[in-house]
Design an enzyme around this catalytic site. Structure first.
Site, mmCIF file in Angstrom:
data_model
loop_
_atom_site.group_PDB
_atom_site.id
_atom_site.type_symbol
_atom_site.label_atom_id
_atom_site.label_comp_id
_atom_site.label_asym_id
_atom_site.label_seq_id
_atom_site.Cartn_x
_atom_site.Cartn_y
_atom_site.Cartn_z
ATOM 1 C CE1 TYR A 107 -36.877 17.867 -44.361
ATOM 2 C CE2 TYR A 107 -36.289 17.069 -42.184
ATOM 3 C CZ TYR A 107 -37.195 17.666 -43.034
ATOM 4 O OH TYR A 107 -38.416 18.069 -42.550
ATOM 5 C CB ALA A 112 -27.098 19.766 -42.707
ATOM 6 C CE LYS A 160 -36.873 21.257 -42.562
ATOM 7 N NZ LYS A 160 -37.753 22.343 -42.983
HETATM 8 P P1 NAD Z 1 -45.702 19.002 -48.072
HETATM 9 O O1 NAD Z 1 -44.891 18.272 -49.073
HETATM 10 O O2 NAD Z 1 -47.086 18.554 -47.779
HETATM 11 O O3 NAD Z 1 -45.749 20.564 -48.417
HETATM 12 C C1 NAD Z 1 -44.616 21.265 -48.829
HETATM 13 C C2 NAD Z 1 -45.040 22.343 -49.807
HETATM 14 O O4 NAD Z 1 -43.869 23.070 -50.182
HETATM 15 C C3 NAD Z 1 -45.671 21.809 -51.097
HETATM 16 O O5 NAD Z 1 -46.880 22.463 -51.368
HETATM 17 C C4 NAD Z 1 -44.628 22.096 -52.154
HETATM 18 O O6 NAD Z 1 -45.182 22.357 -53.436
HETATM 19 C C5 NAD Z 1 -43.942 23.321 -51.565
HETATM 20 N N1 NAD Z 1 -42.603 23.522 -52.119
HETATM 21 C C6 NAD Z 1 -41.641 22.595 -52.356
HETATM 22 N N2 NAD Z 1 -40.569 23.168 -52.899
HETATM 23 C C7 NAD Z 1 -40.838 24.488 -53.019
HETATM 24 C C8 NAD Z 1 -40.119 25.588 -53.509
HETATM 25 N N3 NAD Z 1 -38.885 25.460 -54.030
HETATM 26 N N4 NAD Z 1 -40.698 26.814 -53.461
HETATM 27 C C9 NAD Z 1 -41.958 26.962 -52.973
HETATM 28 N N5 NAD Z 1 -42.696 25.939 -52.498
HETATM 29 C C10 NAD Z 1 -42.135 24.716 -52.521
HETATM 30 O O7 NAD Z 1 -44.800 18.950 -46.759
HETATM 31 P P2 NAD Z 1 -45.087 19.315 -45.206
HETATM 32 O O8 NAD Z 1 -44.900 18.068 -44.445
HETATM 33 O O9 NAD Z 1 -46.289 20.126 -45.033
HETATM 34 O O10 NAD Z 1 -43.780 20.184 -44.943
HETATM 35 C C11 NAD Z 1 -43.809 21.551 -44.589
HETATM 36 C C12 NAD Z 1 -42.557 21.868 -43.805
HETATM 37 O O11 NAD Z 1 -42.543 21.088 -42.617
HETATM 38 C C13 NAD Z 1 -41.252 21.523 -44.531
HETATM 39 O O12 NAD Z 1 -40.312 22.553 -44.281
HETATM 40 C C14 NAD Z 1 -40.826 20.238 -43.882
HETATM 41 O O13 NAD Z 1 -39.438 20.042 -43.960
HETATM 42 C C15 NAD Z 1 -41.277 20.482 -42.468
HETATM 43 N N6 NAD Z 1 -41.428 19.296 -41.637
HETATM 44 C C16 NAD Z 1 -42.238 18.278 -42.042
HETATM 45 C C17 NAD Z 1 -42.335 17.161 -41.241
HETATM 46 C C18 NAD Z 1 -43.181 15.983 -41.662
HETATM 47 O O14 NAD Z 1 -43.018 14.937 -41.062
HETATM 48 N N7 NAD Z 1 -44.061 16.107 -42.625
HETATM 49 C C19 NAD Z 1 -41.626 17.085 -40.036
HETATM 50 C C20 NAD Z 1 -40.835 18.158 -39.645
HETATM 51 C C21 NAD Z 1 -40.734 19.263 -40.479
#
Ligand code: NAD
Length: 257
Positions: free
Chosen positions: A157, A159, A161
């Protein structure tokens, strides 16, 4: 309205940060394409936007798959005629992603394929569409772990990001003169389904909470607000930025209590 007449495509738009962004962008006048692997949840987001008087459509997409991403961009242009805002936000956090010493190749490949290659493919096929529209704004979701090593190992994860952040900067430089801006959002931990299991465990929750100067986790709307700003013309001189929305994590040295 801050996104009037704009067409915004949001990957991972069915949940968490992507869903909150789809709803906020639509309230500001954008036409929304929800691109997600989860059809049912995508359609619910579209229905919610339409019920509020907005325009939206869903396209089932696997961001790790080249043909699927090509289809996603074609769907956007066919449905709404253009692409102005590309929010490459889909991502996963795998429970078996741990130390560099014991994370399997299969986990590594899966996380990199979705989190990093997914953003590459989104840009690969989204930028030509954006150029056809005269330019636009790309927002890629990285993470605060692109800037700091995580004390709780999640090597693939982290790497992935780091790669998203670096790639965003290079894209920003290459396309700046063609009216395309590209910025990376680096959220701190956000209360979304992605972290639900982890944050439900009081010990693991507290292990993370001590590092956040603001003293709480973010909610998805707070990250969506940053994306909305970067999507809008208010951010017209902002490109290549590392846009931290992290409650101060990457600024502070916090002594664990
Ligand atoms: P989430 O799990 O609520 O939403 C992620 C969405 O991506 C889901 O709807 C899922 O169905 C979709 N998804 C997964 N694999 C997929 C694929 N192969 N193709 C298309 N869609 C796909 O997560 P979130 O927390 O809203 O995360 C969104 C982004 O934010 C991600 O890139 C995550 O790494 C990043 N992020 C999240 C956090 C956190 O703490 N939640 C922190 C930093 C970064």
């Amino acid at each position: 309205m801050r996104l009037r007449e704009k067409v915004a495509l949001i990957t991972g738009g069915a949940s968490g940060i992507g869903k909150a962004s789809a709803l906020q962008f639509a309230r500001e006048g954008a036409k929304i394409v929800v691109a997600d692997i989860d059809r049912e949840s995508s359609e619910k987001v579209v229905a919610e936007i339409q019920a509020a008087g907005g325009a939206a459509a869903a396209v089932v997409t696997d961001v790790a798959d080249r043909e699927s991403v090509q289809g996603m961009i074609a769907f956007c242009e066919e449905t709404f005629g253009r692409l102005d805002v590309l929010f490459n936000n889909a991502g996963i956090f795998h429970p078996d992603d741990g130390s560099v010493l014991d994370t399997g190749d299969d986990i590594w490949d899966r996380v990199i394929d979705i989190n990093l290659k997914g953003v590459f493919l989104g840009c690969r096929y989204g930028i030509p569409a954006m150029l056809r529209s005269g330019g636009g704004s790309i927002i890629n979701t990285a993470s605060f772990v692109a800037l700091h090593g995580s004390a709780t190992s999640q090597i693939a994860y982290t790497a992935s990001k780091g790669g998203v952040l670096s790639m965003t900067k290079e894209i920003a430089v290459e396309f700046a003169r063609q009216n395309i801006r590209a910025n990376a959002i680096c959220p701190g931990p956000v209360q979304t389904p992605l972290l639900a299991e982890l944050l439900a465990d009081p010990q693991r929750r507290q292990r993370r909470l001590v590092h956040i100067p603001i003293g709480r986790f973010a909610n998805a709307e707070e990250i969506a607000s940053a994306a909305l700003f970067l999507a809008s013309d208010e951010a017209s001189y902002i490109t290549g930025s590392t846009f931290t929305v992290d409650g101060g994590i990457t600024t502070a040295y916090v002594t664990p209590e």
